[in-house]
Scaffold this active site. Structure first.
Site, PDB file in Angstrom:
ATOM      1  N   GLY A  45       6.465  -1.502   6.575  1.00  0.00           N
ATOM      2  CA  GLY A  45       7.866  -1.894   6.695  1.00  0.00           C
ATOM      3  C   GLY A  45       8.723  -0.887   7.437  1.00  0.00           C
ATOM      4  O   GLY A  45       8.331   0.253   7.665  1.00  0.00           O
ATOM      5  N   GLU A  46       9.900  -1.364   7.838  1.00  0.00           N
ATOM      6  CA  GLU A  46      10.894  -0.512   8.503  1.00  0.00           C
ATOM      7  C   GLU A  46      11.953  -0.181   7.447  1.00  0.00           C
ATOM      8  O   GLU A  46      12.721  -1.061   7.032  1.00  0.00           O
ATOM      9  CB  GLU A  46      11.493  -1.278   9.704  1.00  0.00           C
ATOM     10  CG  GLU A  46      12.819  -0.792  10.227  1.00  0.00           C
ATOM     11  CD  GLU A  46      12.838   0.679  10.613  1.00  0.00           C
ATOM     12  OE1 GLU A  46      12.084   1.084  11.498  1.00  0.00           O
ATOM     13  OE2 GLU A  46      13.636   1.440  10.003  1.00  0.00           O
ATOM     14  N   CYS A  70       6.431  -6.554   7.925  1.00  0.00           N
ATOM     15  CA  CYS A  70       7.474  -5.915   8.733  1.00  0.00           C
ATOM     16  C   CYS A  70       7.953  -6.871   9.814  1.00  0.00           C
ATOM     17  O   CYS A  70       7.175  -7.667  10.323  1.00  0.00           O
ATOM     18  CB  CYS A  70       6.911  -4.647   9.366  1.00  0.00           C
ATOM     19  SG  CYS A  70       8.154  -3.660  10.204  1.00  0.00           S
ATOM     20  N   CYS A 118       0.475  -2.197  15.683  1.00  0.00           N
ATOM     21  CA  CYS A 118       0.514  -2.063  14.228  1.00  0.00           C
ATOM     22  C   CYS A 118      -0.179  -3.207  13.503  1.00  0.00           C
ATOM     23  O   CYS A 118       0.079  -4.380  13.772  1.00  0.00           O
ATOM     24  CB  CYS A 118       1.972  -1.981  13.789  1.00  0.00           C
ATOM     25  SG  CYS A 118       2.179  -2.013  12.009  1.00  0.00           S
ATOM     26  N   CYS A 134       5.652  -4.069  16.053  1.00  0.00           N
ATOM     27  CA  CYS A 134       5.068  -3.127  17.025  1.00  0.00           C
ATOM     28  C   CYS A 134       3.672  -3.625  17.429  1.00  0.00           C
ATOM     29  O   CYS A 134       2.888  -4.044  16.562  1.00  0.00           O
ATOM     30  CB  CYS A 134       4.968  -1.729  16.425  1.00  0.00           C
ATOM     31  SG  CYS A 134       6.564  -1.078  15.945  1.00  0.00           S
ATOM     32  N   SER A 190      10.170   7.047  15.632  1.00  0.00           N
ATOM     33  CA  SER A 190       8.992   6.642  16.397  1.00  0.00           C
ATOM     34  C   SER A 190       9.464   6.327  17.815  1.00  0.00           C
ATOM     35  O   SER A 190       9.834   5.199  18.118  1.00  0.00           O
ATOM     36  CB  SER A 190       8.346   5.398  15.775  1.00  0.00           C
ATOM     37  OG  SER A 190       7.972   5.681  14.456  1.00  0.00           O
ATOM     38  N   LEU A 191       9.466   7.334  18.661  1.00  0.00           N
ATOM     39  CA  LEU A 191      10.002   7.149  20.018  1.00  0.00           C
ATOM     40  C   LEU A 191       8.923   6.538  20.923  1.00  0.00           C
ATOM     41  O   LEU A 191       9.130   5.543  21.587  1.00  0.00           O
ATOM     42  CB  LEU A 191      10.483   8.497  20.571  1.00  0.00           C
ATOM     43  CG  LEU A 191      11.258   8.409  21.876  1.00  0.00           C
ATOM     44  CD1 LEU A 191      12.582   7.700  21.689  1.00  0.00           C
ATOM     45  CD2 LEU A 191      11.487   9.790  22.477  1.00  0.00           C
ATOM     46  N   GLU A 241       0.809  -1.219   0.000  1.00  0.00           N
ATOM     47  CA  GLU A 241       0.000   0.000   0.000  1.00  0.00           C
ATOM     48  C   GLU A 241       0.840   1.267   0.000  1.00  0.00           C
ATOM     49  O   GLU A 241       1.925   1.308   0.583  1.00  0.00           O
ATOM     50  CB  GLU A 241      -0.897   0.022   1.240  1.00  0.00           C
ATOM     51  CG  GLU A 241      -2.088  -0.886   1.063  1.00  0.00           C
ATOM     52  CD  GLU A 241      -3.146  -0.663   2.131  1.00  0.00           C
ATOM     53  OE1 GLU A 241      -4.254  -1.121   1.938  1.00  0.00           O
ATOM     54  OE2 GLU A 241      -2.847  -0.027   3.149  1.00  0.00           O
ATOM     55  N   CYS A 250       3.143   8.671   1.381  1.00  0.00           N
ATOM     56  CA  CYS A 250       3.653   7.685   2.348  1.00  0.00           C
ATOM     57  C   CYS A 250       3.992   6.425   1.561  1.00  0.00           C
ATOM     58  O   CYS A 250       3.100   5.784   0.994  1.00  0.00           O
ATOM     59  CB  CYS A 250       2.603   7.345   3.401  1.00  0.00           C
ATOM     60  SG  CYS A 250       2.200   8.746   4.412  1.00  0.00           S
ATOM     61  N   CYS A 299      -0.207   5.496   9.859  1.00  0.00           N
ATOM     62  CA  CYS A 299       0.884   4.548  10.029  1.00  0.00           C
ATOM     63  C   CYS A 299       0.409   3.373  10.884  1.00  0.00           C
ATOM     64  O   CYS A 299      -0.297   3.553  11.865  1.00  0.00           O
ATOM     65  CB  CYS A 299       2.051   5.233  10.707  1.00  0.00           C
ATOM     66  SG  CYS A 299       3.392   4.135  11.089  1.00  0.00           S
TER      67      CYS A 299
HETATM   68  S1  SF4 Z   1       4.670   0.452  13.063  1.00  0.00           S
HETATM   69 FE1  SF4 Z   1       6.113   0.470  11.361  1.00  0.00          FE
HETATM   70  S2  SF4 Z   1       7.985  -0.452  12.235  1.00  0.00           S
HETATM   71 FE2  SF4 Z   1       6.308  -0.992  13.631  1.00  0.00          FE
HETATM   72  S3  SF4 Z   1       5.653  -3.024  12.919  1.00  0.00           S
HETATM   73 FE3  SF4 Z   1       4.363  -1.461  11.915  1.00  0.00          FE
HETATM   74  S4  SF4 Z   1       5.329  -1.109   9.932  1.00  0.00           S
HETATM   75 FE4  SF4 Z   1       6.848  -2.117  11.265  1.00  0.00          FE
END
Ligand code: SF4
Length: 314
Positions: free
Chosen positions: A130-131, A80, A87, A84, A185-186, A47, A73, A304
């Site tokens: 993804g990261e 990923c 997520c 997280c 992303s703290l 996406e 974006c 996100c």
């Molecule tokens: S928030 Fe971003 S880094 Fe964390 S699992 Fe989701 S896609 Fe990956």
């Protein structure tokens, strides 16, 4: 092209595909944002989101005096590995890295599908699925292609890598000196809570991220963005705000506060508006630039951590 040798036709077809993405779903938000689901050549999907940040402005005669501003974006992986807890992308696990071509193609398609020509303002944030720093080489190659004058000519100052904080890769990125912007992303100020939200924090803790950011070359006109997920009674108090101020001491930072949105299975709750405002005001009073995130594309789950998996959950 039939006027080239058959052998060359075949080589081109096998090695230089032209249409590497195709749109299979498009969702338009009331605020003008559009979320696209693309199919890749191996039938996996990814996406990308177009956010309309500012609409065009016209004078009284109807002439356009300022054109639209967009943020794209862009995804860097299918799925990923970071995992997280908040997520949706993470729920589907990890499939594969995107190639540099597949990353660039998302930008090309978003521009083409929306008739966005060279003189319109486009910012790119690598914060889709993804990261980005976990697919380092391909993301860097894509950034270089996108910024080339002979390519899409989107300056690196207009491109931001949004990372969950792989500090060793932030160090590596700093050495490239690309002029790229950084967003972290703290989300929390103590390692216990952060590791719960972002398990990778056990390998790259808060202090290692802060140390890496302090060495990162920041454009004089820009700031490093710190995303902070505010959770009711967990990290929404003034003590946490003070810890955050201390952590960011010496960094040209901007804090973006995000309301925690409860998801099935969590006991955490959304903070009140009053607490959120208090947190923000405290930071500003102490000289830290701070905003509360305006969630664009909320009605199409374009934020996100909400990408793609909705497809499978429906
Ligand atoms: S928030 Fe971003 S880094 Fe964390 S699992 Fe989701 S896609 Fe990956």
């Amino acid at each position: 092209m039939k006027n080239i040798p058959k052998q060359l036709q075949q080589t081109l077809q096998e090695n230089y595909p032209i249409d590497i993405l195709s749109v299979i779903k498009e969702e338009k938000s009331l605020d003008g944002s559009i979320k696209y689901l693309f199919k890749l050549q191996d039938n996996t999907t990814v996406e990308s989101v177009l956010l309309l940040m500012k609409d065009k402005q016209k004078d009284q005669q109807g002439n356009i005096i300022k054109s639209e501003k967009y943020t794209f974006c862009i995804s860097s992986q299918i799925g990923c590995k970071v995992g997280c807890s908040f997520c949706l992308t993470a729920k589907g696990g990890f499939t594969r890295d995107l190639s540099a071509a597949e990353i660039v193609a998302q930008v090309v398609y978003l521009k083409k599908l929306n008739n966005i020509d060279q003189d319109k303002s486009v910012n790119i944030v690598y914060m889709g699925m993804g990261e980005p720093l976990d697919n380092y080489d391909n993301v860097i190659q894509a950034i270089k292609i996108i910024s080339q004058e002979s390519g899409l000519s989107i300056n690196t100052r207009r491109q931001t890598i949004s990372t969950s904080g792989i500090s060793s890769k932030i160090d590596k990125l700093a050495q490239e000196n690309l002029g790229i912007q950084l967003a972290i992303s703290l989300h929390a100020v103590d390692d216990e809570l952060r590791s719960e939200l972002i398990p990778m924090n056990k390998a790259y803790n808060i202090q290692s991220i802060i140390d890496a950011v302090k060495k990162f070359p920041v454009d004089t006109r820009k700031r490093v963005m710190f995303e902070y997920l505010v959770i009711k009674d967990k990290n929404d108090d003034i003590k946490s705000a003070d810890k955050l101020i201390k952590l960011l001491d010496g960094i040209k930072a901007k804090v973006n506060l995000i309301y925690f949105n409860p998801y099935p299975g969590t006991t955490y709750q959304r903070p009140s508006k009053t607490k959120m405002e208090k947190f923000k005001d405290h930071l500003i009073k102490k000289g830290v630039v701070c905003t509360i995130r305006e969630s664009k594309g909320l009605d199409i789950s374009a934020a996100c951590g909400q990408l793609k998996e909705k497809e499978n959950l429906e």
